[in-house]
Motif scaffolding. Structure first.
Motif, PDB file in Angstrom:
ATOM      1  N   LEU A  96      -4.228  12.058  39.865  1.00  0.00           N
ATOM      2  CA  LEU A  96      -3.289  11.405  38.950  1.00  0.00           C
ATOM      3  C   LEU A  96      -1.888  11.973  39.132  1.00  0.00           C
ATOM      4  O   LEU A  96      -0.896  11.238  39.149  1.00  0.00           O
ATOM      5  N   VAL A  97      -1.819  13.288  39.283  1.00  0.00           N
ATOM      6  CA  VAL A  97      -0.525  13.941  39.474  1.00  0.00           C
ATOM      7  C   VAL A  97       0.060  13.572  40.837  1.00  0.00           C
ATOM      8  O   VAL A  97       1.267  13.350  40.968  1.00  0.00           O
ATOM      9  N   ALA A  98      -0.800  13.492  41.853  1.00  0.00           N
ATOM     10  CA  ALA A  98      -0.326  13.171  43.200  1.00  0.00           C
ATOM     11  C   ALA A  98       0.378  11.820  43.242  1.00  0.00           C
ATOM     12  O   ALA A  98       1.300  11.613  44.037  1.00  0.00           O
ATOM     13  N   ARG A 112       0.913   6.129  34.416  1.00  0.00           N
ATOM     14  CA  ARG A 112       1.788   4.966  34.249  1.00  0.00           C
ATOM     15  C   ARG A 112       2.229   4.410  35.604  1.00  0.00           C
ATOM     16  O   ARG A 112       2.276   3.187  35.804  1.00  0.00           O
ATOM     17  N   LYS A 113       2.530   5.293  36.544  1.00  0.00           N
ATOM     18  CA  LYS A 113       2.935   4.836  37.877  1.00  0.00           C
ATOM     19  C   LYS A 113       1.776   4.154  38.596  1.00  0.00           C
ATOM     20  O   LYS A 113       1.958   3.132  39.270  1.00  0.00           O
ATOM     21  N   LEU A 114       0.579   4.724  38.452  1.00  0.00           N
ATOM     22  CA  LEU A 114      -0.587   4.151  39.123  1.00  0.00           C
ATOM     23  C   LEU A 114      -0.927   2.777  38.554  1.00  0.00           C
ATOM     24  O   LEU A 114      -1.216   1.837  39.307  1.00  0.00           O
ATOM     25  N   ARG A 140      -8.296   0.423  36.591  1.00  0.00           N
ATOM     26  CA  ARG A 140      -8.730  -0.663  37.479  1.00  0.00           C
ATOM     27  C   ARG A 140      -8.271  -2.036  36.981  1.00  0.00           C
ATOM     28  O   ARG A 140      -8.083  -2.955  37.782  1.00  0.00           O
ATOM     29  N   THR A 141      -8.109  -2.171  35.676  1.00  0.00           N
ATOM     30  CA  THR A 141      -7.706  -3.467  35.118  1.00  0.00           C
ATOM     31  C   THR A 141      -6.208  -3.538  34.839  1.00  0.00           C
ATOM     32  O   THR A 141      -5.726  -4.535  34.299  1.00  0.00           O
ATOM     33  N   GLY A 142      -5.492  -2.471  35.175  1.00  0.00           N
ATOM     34  CA  GLY A 142      -4.051  -2.476  34.962  1.00  0.00           C
ATOM     35  C   GLY A 142      -3.651  -2.394  33.504  1.00  0.00           C
ATOM     36  O   GLY A 142      -2.555  -2.826  33.127  1.00  0.00           O
ATOM     37  N   ASP A 143      -4.526  -1.833  32.679  1.00  0.00           N
ATOM     38  CA  ASP A 143      -4.264  -1.724  31.238  1.00  0.00           C
ATOM     39  C   ASP A 143      -3.577  -0.384  30.967  1.00  0.00           C
ATOM     40  O   ASP A 143      -4.232   0.635  30.754  1.00  0.00           O
ATOM     41  N   GLU A 144      -2.248  -0.398  30.961  1.00  0.00           N
ATOM     42  CA  GLU A 144      -1.500   0.849  30.789  1.00  0.00           C
ATOM     43  C   GLU A 144      -1.721   1.489  29.419  1.00  0.00           C
ATOM     44  O   GLU A 144      -2.029   2.693  29.349  1.00  0.00           O
ATOM     45  N   PRO A 145      -1.596   0.736  28.304  1.00  0.00           N
ATOM     46  CA  PRO A 145      -1.837   1.368  26.997  1.00  0.00           C
ATOM     47  C   PRO A 145      -3.251   1.933  26.877  1.00  0.00           C
ATOM     48  O   PRO A 145      -3.450   3.020  26.324  1.00  0.00           O
ATOM     49  N   GLY A 146      -4.237   1.200  27.407  1.00  0.00           N
ATOM     50  CA  GLY A 146      -5.616   1.676  27.341  1.00  0.00           C
ATOM     51  C   GLY A 146      -5.819   2.940  28.147  1.00  0.00           C
ATOM     52  O   GLY A 146      -6.487   3.879  27.694  1.00  0.00           O
TER      53      GLY A 146
END
Length: 222
Positions: free
Chosen positions: A142-144, A94-96, A191-197
């Motif tokens: 992802l954790v970093a 989510r942060k990324l 890459r597309t900023g699709d958080e739910p996806g």
């Protein structure tokens, strides 16, 4: 293997942890500190200290005046591992996603892509241990991105325990290929900023991981 560098305790720790993950050290067997010390040509003190670190990570059990044994992974362990990974890695995702256009976000995406390339190279060469290392590196990135050292420490411990159960399932080339596709799907959404996806793709990946862990536990029990 002969230990020659300065940080003996850390090297013994890494050697034992790798041996547990690779299945050289197995559950239902008692190992002595002296045996490990003789094998590595070190004193018993760094071996004892390394074993204490592994006990803290829930990887071994210590038997008074007898030695130590590898702690088998249980059904409860599996569910706790998945729950923890969902909480920690989903937070990183989510942060990324929310920062994916920044220089830091783009660098993280580049590193994730590189991890996928490394898993492909390992799969093509049928190197399951190298594949496992690259697979774990993907998730550590992802954790970093949480930028939380406590979460990163917990995540490292979780992944080591998980690797213990799953690395031998990676003899299956189909599973390697599927894991790569699952990672690629997560990266596509990032890459597309699709958080739910991205979250949905990660949760589906974790469900497959849960099934593999339970299957590995069943094989070990038999």
């Amino acid at each position: 293997m002969v230990i020659t560098k300065i940080s003996i305790k850390e090297q013994v720790y890494e050697y034992l942890k790798s041996s547990i993950v690779r299945g050289t050290l197995v559950p239902d067997t008692i190992y002595s500190e002296q045996m490990i010390a003789d094998e590595l040509q070190v004193s018993r003190t760094p071996v004892r200290e390394a074993i204490q670190l592994l006990k803290h990570e829930n990887l071994v059990e210590i038997y008074s005046n007898r030695g130590f044994g590898v702690k088998a992974i249980s059904s409860a362990d599996i569910e706790e591992i998945i729950e923890a990974r969902l909480a920690i890695e989903e937070f990183g995702i989510r942060k990324l996603v929310r920062d994916y256009r920044s220089e830091k976000g783009q660098e993280a995406l580049h590193q994730l892509e590189r991890c996928i390339e490394q898993t492909k190279e390992a799969a093509d060469s049928h190197h399951q241990y190298e594949f496992s290392e690259s697979d774990v590196a993907f998730h550590r990135l992802l954790v970093a991105f949480t930028e939380n050292p406590y979460l990163m420490q917990v995540s490292d411990m979780i992944h080591t325990k998980q690797e213990q159960a799953t690395v031998h399932s990676l003899h299956d080339a189909d599973r390697m290929a599927k894991a790569i596709r699952e990672h690629e799907r997560i990266l596509t959404y990032l890459r597309t900023g699709d958080e739910p996806g991205a979250v949905r793709a990660f949760e589906e990946h974790m469900q497959v991981t849960r099934e593999i862990l339970h299957a590995a536990e069943t094989v070990a029990d038999n």
